[in-house]
Write a protein that holds these residues in place. Sequence first.
Motif, short mmCIF file in Angstrom:
data_model
loop_
_atom_site.label_atom_id
_atom_site.label_comp_id
_atom_site.label_asym_id
_atom_site.label_seq_id
_atom_site.Cartn_x
_atom_site.Cartn_y
_atom_site.Cartn_z
N ASP A 95 0.87 -1.18 0.00
CA ASP A 95 0.00 0.00 0.00
C ASP A 95 0.90 1.22 0.00
O ASP A 95 1.74 1.36 0.90
CB ASP A 95 -0.90 -0.01 1.24
CG ASP A 95 -1.84 1.18 1.32
OD1 ASP A 95 -1.75 2.08 0.45
OD2 ASP A 95 -2.65 1.24 2.26
N GLY A 153 0.24 4.11 0.77
CA GLY A 153 -0.11 5.02 1.85
C GLY A 153 -0.65 6.35 1.34
O GLY A 153 -0.81 6.57 0.14
N ARG A 167 -2.32 7.81 6.15
CA ARG A 167 -2.02 6.45 6.59
C ARG A 167 -0.62 6.09 6.13
O ARG A 167 -0.15 6.57 5.09
CB ARG A 167 -3.03 5.45 6.04
CG ARG A 167 -2.99 5.24 4.55
CD ARG A 167 -4.01 4.19 4.08
NE ARG A 167 -3.83 3.85 2.68
CZ ARG A 167 -4.31 4.56 1.67
NH1 ARG A 167 -5.03 5.65 1.90
NH2 ARG A 167 -4.09 4.17 0.42
N PRO A 168 0.07 5.24 6.88
CA PRO A 168 1.44 4.89 6.50
C PRO A 168 1.46 4.00 5.26
O PRO A 168 0.46 3.38 4.90
CB PRO A 168 1.96 4.12 7.73
CG PRO A 168 0.72 3.55 8.35
CD PRO A 168 -0.35 4.59 8.13
N ALA A 169 2.60 3.95 4.62
CA ALA A 169 2.81 2.99 3.54
C ALA A 169 3.09 1.63 4.15
O ALA A 169 3.57 1.52 5.29
CB ALA A 169 3.99 3.42 2.68
N ARG A 170 2.79 0.58 3.39
CA ARG A 170 3.06 -0.78 3.86
C ARG A 170 3.90 -1.52 2.82
O ARG A 170 3.60 -1.47 1.62
CB ARG A 170 1.77 -1.53 4.14
CG ARG A 170 1.01 -1.02 5.36
CD ARG A 170 -0.17 -1.91 5.72
NE ARG A 170 -1.22 -1.87 4.71
CZ ARG A 170 -1.69 -2.94 4.08
NH1 ARG A 170 -1.20 -4.14 4.33
NH2 ARG A 170 -2.65 -2.81 3.18
N GLU A 198 4.97 -7.67 7.18
CA GLU A 198 4.88 -6.33 6.62
C GLU A 198 5.58 -5.29 7.49
O GLU A 198 5.69 -5.45 8.71
CB GLU A 198 3.40 -5.93 6.45
CG GLU A 198 2.68 -6.71 5.36
CD GLU A 198 1.30 -6.15 5.08
OE1 GLU A 198 0.88 -5.21 5.78
OE2 GLU A 198 0.64 -6.65 4.14
N TRP A 199 6.04 -4.24 6.80
CA TRP A 199 6.63 -3.08 7.47
C TRP A 199 5.74 -1.87 7.18
O TRP A 199 5.23 -1.71 6.08
CB TRP A 199 8.02 -2.78 6.91
CG TRP A 199 9.06 -3.81 7.20
CD1 TRP A 199 9.13 -5.07 6.69
CD2 TRP A 199 10.20 -3.65 8.05
NE1 TRP A 199 10.23 -5.72 7.16
CE2 TRP A 199 10.92 -4.87 8.00
CE3 TRP A 199 10.68 -2.62 8.83
CZ2 TRP A 199 12.09 -5.08 8.71
CZ3 TRP A 199 11.87 -2.81 9.54
CH2 TRP A 199 12.55 -4.04 9.49
N GLU A 200 5.57 -1.02 8.18
CA GLU A 200 4.90 0.26 7.98
C GLU A 200 5.97 1.36 7.99
O GLU A 200 6.96 1.28 8.71
CB GLU A 200 3.87 0.54 9.09
CG GLU A 200 2.63 -0.31 8.98
CD GLU A 200 1.52 0.18 9.90
OE1 GLU A 200 1.81 1.04 10.77
OE2 GLU A 200 0.38 -0.27 9.75
N ALA A 201 5.75 2.37 7.16
CA ALA A 201 6.75 3.43 7.05
C ALA A 201 6.09 4.75 6.72
O ALA A 201 5.05 4.80 6.03
CB ALA A 201 7.78 3.07 5.99
N ASP A 202 6.71 5.83 7.21
CA ASP A 202 6.29 7.17 6.80
C ASP A 202 6.70 7.46 5.37
O ASP A 202 6.06 8.24 4.67
CB ASP A 202 6.92 8.22 7.73
CG ASP A 202 6.53 8.02 9.18
OD1 ASP A 202 5.33 8.13 9.47
OD2 ASP A 202 7.43 7.73 10.00
N ARG A 238 3.14 7.73 -0.27
CA ARG A 238 4.36 7.91 0.52
C ARG A 238 5.56 7.21 -0.10
O ARG A 238 6.57 7.00 0.57
CB ARG A 238 4.13 7.36 1.94
CG ARG A 238 3.10 8.15 2.75
CD ARG A 238 2.85 7.51 4.11
NE ARG A 238 1.95 8.30 4.94
CZ ARG A 238 2.35 9.24 5.80
NH1 ARG A 238 3.64 9.49 5.95
NH2 ARG A 238 1.47 9.91 6.51
#
Length: 423
Positions: free
Chosen positions: A132, A134, A144-147, A154-158, A286
Amino acid sequence: MRRVERAVVIGGGIGGLTAAVALHRRGVRVTVLERAGSLEPVGAAISLAPNALRGLDVIGLGDDIRALSAWQGDGGLRAPSGRWLSRSSAAAAEERFGGPLVLLHRATLVDHLAARLPAGAVRTAAAAHVVDPGNPGGPGDPGRPARVGTPDGEWEADLVVAADGIHSAARRALFPDHPGPVYSGFTTWRVVIPLPGVEFASHETWGRGRIWGTHPLKDGRVYAYAAAVVPAGERAPDDERAELLRLYGDWHDPIPAVLAAARPGDVLRHDVHHIAEPLPAYHRGRVALVGDAAHAMPPTLGQGGNQAIEDAITLALPRARMRSGGGTPVVEDLPAYTAARLPRTTAIARQAVRVARLNMMTGRFASAVRDNAIAALSKAGPALLLRGFDGIADWRPPGDTARSGEAASGEAVCSRQTTAGDG
């Protein structure tokens, strides 16, 4: 206290690692996910022009790399017979663009970049893809953060920096309707070997539908490359060293000596592809695209890796961020990143395509006209041969008080050793 931003970089090549180091120096928590089992790069050498070296100055690496410069004195462009078509001077190029041209092994640059990241920041054998992109949000909207997906979760990131190369999965995820890269019409070979006792001037040689280059490295080895117009997907019936002997074995010295010293396993071969239709943007949500993922180009200007470094530095230090003193989250400046990078890299990529058409000419008459024009231009003044790099090699990073180079324009007729290691 402002929350620490988190960035995930997909791809541990030169563009991805430069972005990671630049973001880390700005206080962003960075993780690099590299598909391969190690950071050892595929490829041989890379030529770094003054524009990329100024970018590396931003992360404290420029002078270390300048110290590896091995091109001294004259070099130039030759015909297969050995006749010099033009001479180029390292001193003249340095004077015009404010710095040297540095040719070094890709592994050396990768090692320097990786050493500037904290322990554990780089994870190898970690294939990653954008799940995603984001949404950065806006006033009153946190977004919403990128995935990013990996085999381990999964990792979430700004911010996600997609530096996953010419066949980028991230690019396909962001812009599924884009046609992607196309075959450039030629293949390349590269080799790095010791060649003791052989003296030569750094050179590139243009034939009919074929080119060759031989250059010294600081560590005493020799870097040689070749390119030829062939159908996509072709491979030698025996081995690639034998193919080089068939194509270049009767060219001038030191080419036969290089081929005699090389072993079949020393030779790398890759078809060349480029992105012919520019992307609509270098970001979405993002996620930002960097290097070949955004603007893969033929290696005929030696600028692929250089432009990846420019991308990375511009992404981490965009103009709005510089004005704000570092307070603006990086993701908020992604439109500025696209605005700064897309016109410039599109112009340079188009110029690289034009130069490829010039130096890969196959017709006997057209090649003769080309060679005579280059020789005449060289006699008119060596500076003329450097003008094709005005607006490219004189680029300066965002926030530099000196004049930054504008987007490249016009067509280079000839230049210094152009294809060197930019694959």
